[in-house]
Enzyme design. Structure first.
Site, PDB file in Angstrom:
ATOM      1  N   SER A  57       1.292  -0.918   0.322  1.00 41.13           N
ATOM      2  CA  SER A  57      -0.019   0.082   0.271  1.00 41.13           C
ATOM      3  C   SER A  57       0.497   1.460   0.338  1.00 41.13           C
ATOM      4  O   SER A  57       1.958   1.330  -1.328  1.00 41.13           O
ATOM      5  CB  SER A  57      -0.504   0.358   1.079  1.00 41.13           C
ATOM      6  OG  SER A  57      -2.441   0.946   1.050  1.00 41.13           O
ATOM      7  N   GLU A 100     -10.504  -4.973  -5.038  1.00 41.04           N
ATOM      8  CA  GLU A 100      -9.856  -3.054  -4.447  1.00 41.04           C
ATOM      9  C   GLU A 100      -9.407  -2.073  -6.190  1.00 41.04           C
ATOM     10  O   GLU A 100      -9.190  -2.418  -6.564  1.00 41.04           O
ATOM     11  CB  GLU A 100      -8.402  -3.476  -3.801  1.00 41.04           C
ATOM     12  CG  GLU A 100      -6.600  -4.143  -4.819  1.00 41.04           C
ATOM     13  CD  GLU A 100      -5.692  -4.123  -4.332  1.00 41.04           C
ATOM     14  OE1 GLU A 100      -5.421  -3.053  -3.701  1.00 41.04           O
ATOM     15  OE2 GLU A 100      -4.783  -4.783  -4.300  1.00 41.04           O
ATOM     16  N   HIS A 110      -7.007  -5.835  -1.324  1.00 39.08           N
ATOM     17  CA  HIS A 110      -6.302  -4.967  -0.790  1.00 39.08           C
ATOM     18  C   HIS A 110      -5.329  -5.695   0.083  1.00 39.08           C
ATOM     19  O   HIS A 110      -5.728  -6.208   1.431  1.00 39.08           O
ATOM     20  CB  HIS A 110      -6.473  -3.467  -0.019  1.00 39.08           C
ATOM     21  CG  HIS A 110      -5.475  -2.590   0.014  1.00 39.08           C
ATOM     22  ND1 HIS A 110      -5.059  -2.817  -0.878  1.00 39.08           N
ATOM     23  CD2 HIS A 110      -5.199  -1.975   1.030  1.00 39.08           C
ATOM     24  CE1 HIS A 110      -3.692  -1.043  -0.560  1.00 39.08           C
ATOM     25  NE2 HIS A 110      -4.227  -0.593   0.379  1.00 39.08           N
TER      26      HIS A 110
END
Length: 307
Positions: free
Chosen positions: A151, A245, A275
């Protein structure tokens, strides 16, 4: 086809996120929200058997080593945790980092960079670069270091590499990006296409976090959103993203931009995944398989660099 375990886990995640999004929790202070985030991360798993943890300090930054008795002590993955630049710590990502190190057969170095909004851009990048330079001072060669992150940590891995490149410093051997957050303008089509599928992220939350991290800078700044940067000269990349996602487009844009710069890119879009599903290795076969792929990539890179 996604596993039955993933189907159940995805439903449970949607319920948990909905519960966490209540007004009561939003009204808590940032310290309390971070504490809750740490608690949730800790519940996802314990360290694998025989993993050794060594906390250390680098100046004002906490960090830790994760290794196994069989780990190659001369190779290291520098892992940068996710959390929208606002949350996350070694507590939330220790298990994922340790599992990656286990499959790669190397040590993992896990620093806790400064977080926004107290420390907006470019504080996290400065800390990531500092951690890399510290490893070099410990005697690690650049070809024996791989950047990895999920991320925001994935975006940070790319941005830190760009800073090193632009300052004519040696680059790591490769970059591993898990569900990368690299377009903080939220301009990709998956932000709309997957907003009903994503069990974890919401478009509104992502946009709020982007603004907190960027501070006074524009969101398309190439070090904030490296999909807008010239990625020429960066090392090989492995990019993993899930088809459920909202950040799927980030991964695809990053791969496209890297290839335009002549970078060797391996892009994997995992059907039905969400995610950073890789963090759920205790529960999901897809998570274990994805981490195995990461380990294979890292081993291949280190073998190539040894020649």
């Amino acid at each position: 086809m996604p596993s039955f375990q993933n189907f159940i886990f995805e439903k449970l995640m949607k319920l948990s996120v909905k519960r966490l999004a209540t007004k009561k929790l939003r009204e808590r202070g940032l310290t309390e929200r971070r504490k809750k985030f740490d608690e949730i991360g800790a519940k996802l798993g314990k360290l694998p058997e025989h993993c050794l943890r060594q906390p250390i300090r680098i100046g004002d930054m906490n960090a830790e080593w994760l290794a196994y008795p069989t780990s190659n002590e001369y190779k290291v993955i520098l892992y940068l945790h996710g959390g929208a630049y606002e949350y996350g710590s070694a507590n939330t990502h220790r298990t994922l980092a340790a599992r990656i190190g286990q499959t790669a057969g190397v040590k993992v170095f896990l620093p806790e960079y400064r977080l926004a909004p107290e420390h907006p851009f470019p504080a996290a990048i400065e800390d990531a670069v500092q951690a890399y330079r510290w490893l070099l001072r410990q005697g690690f060669h650049p070809t024996d270091i791989i950047f990895a992150g999920d991320s925001a940590g994935a975006g940070l891995s790319v941005s830190a590499s760009l800073v090193l490149r632009d300052q004519n410093e040696p680059l790591p051997a490769a970059i591993i990006c898990l569900s990368p957050w690299v377009d903080l303008t939220s301009s990709g089509e998956s932000y709309l296409k997957n907003q009903q599928e994503d069990p974890y992220l919401t478009v509104g939350a992502v946009k709020r976090a982007a603004r907190l991290y960027a501070g006074e800078e524009r969101l398309d700044h190439p070090l904030i959103s490296p999909v807008f940067a010239d990625l020429t000269g960066l090392p090989p990349m492995l990019i993993q993203s899930g088809s459920h996602e909202i950040l799927q487009s980030d991964a695809e844009k990053l791969a496209t931009q890297a290839r335009l710069g002549g970078v060797d890119v391996t892009l994997q879009i995992w059907e039905g995944m969400w995610h950073v599903w890789q963090i759920s290795g205790r529960f999901l076969p897809e998570a274990r398989k994805a981490v195995d792929q990461i380990g294979l990539f890292a081993r291949k890179i280190f073998q190539q660099k040894r020649k």
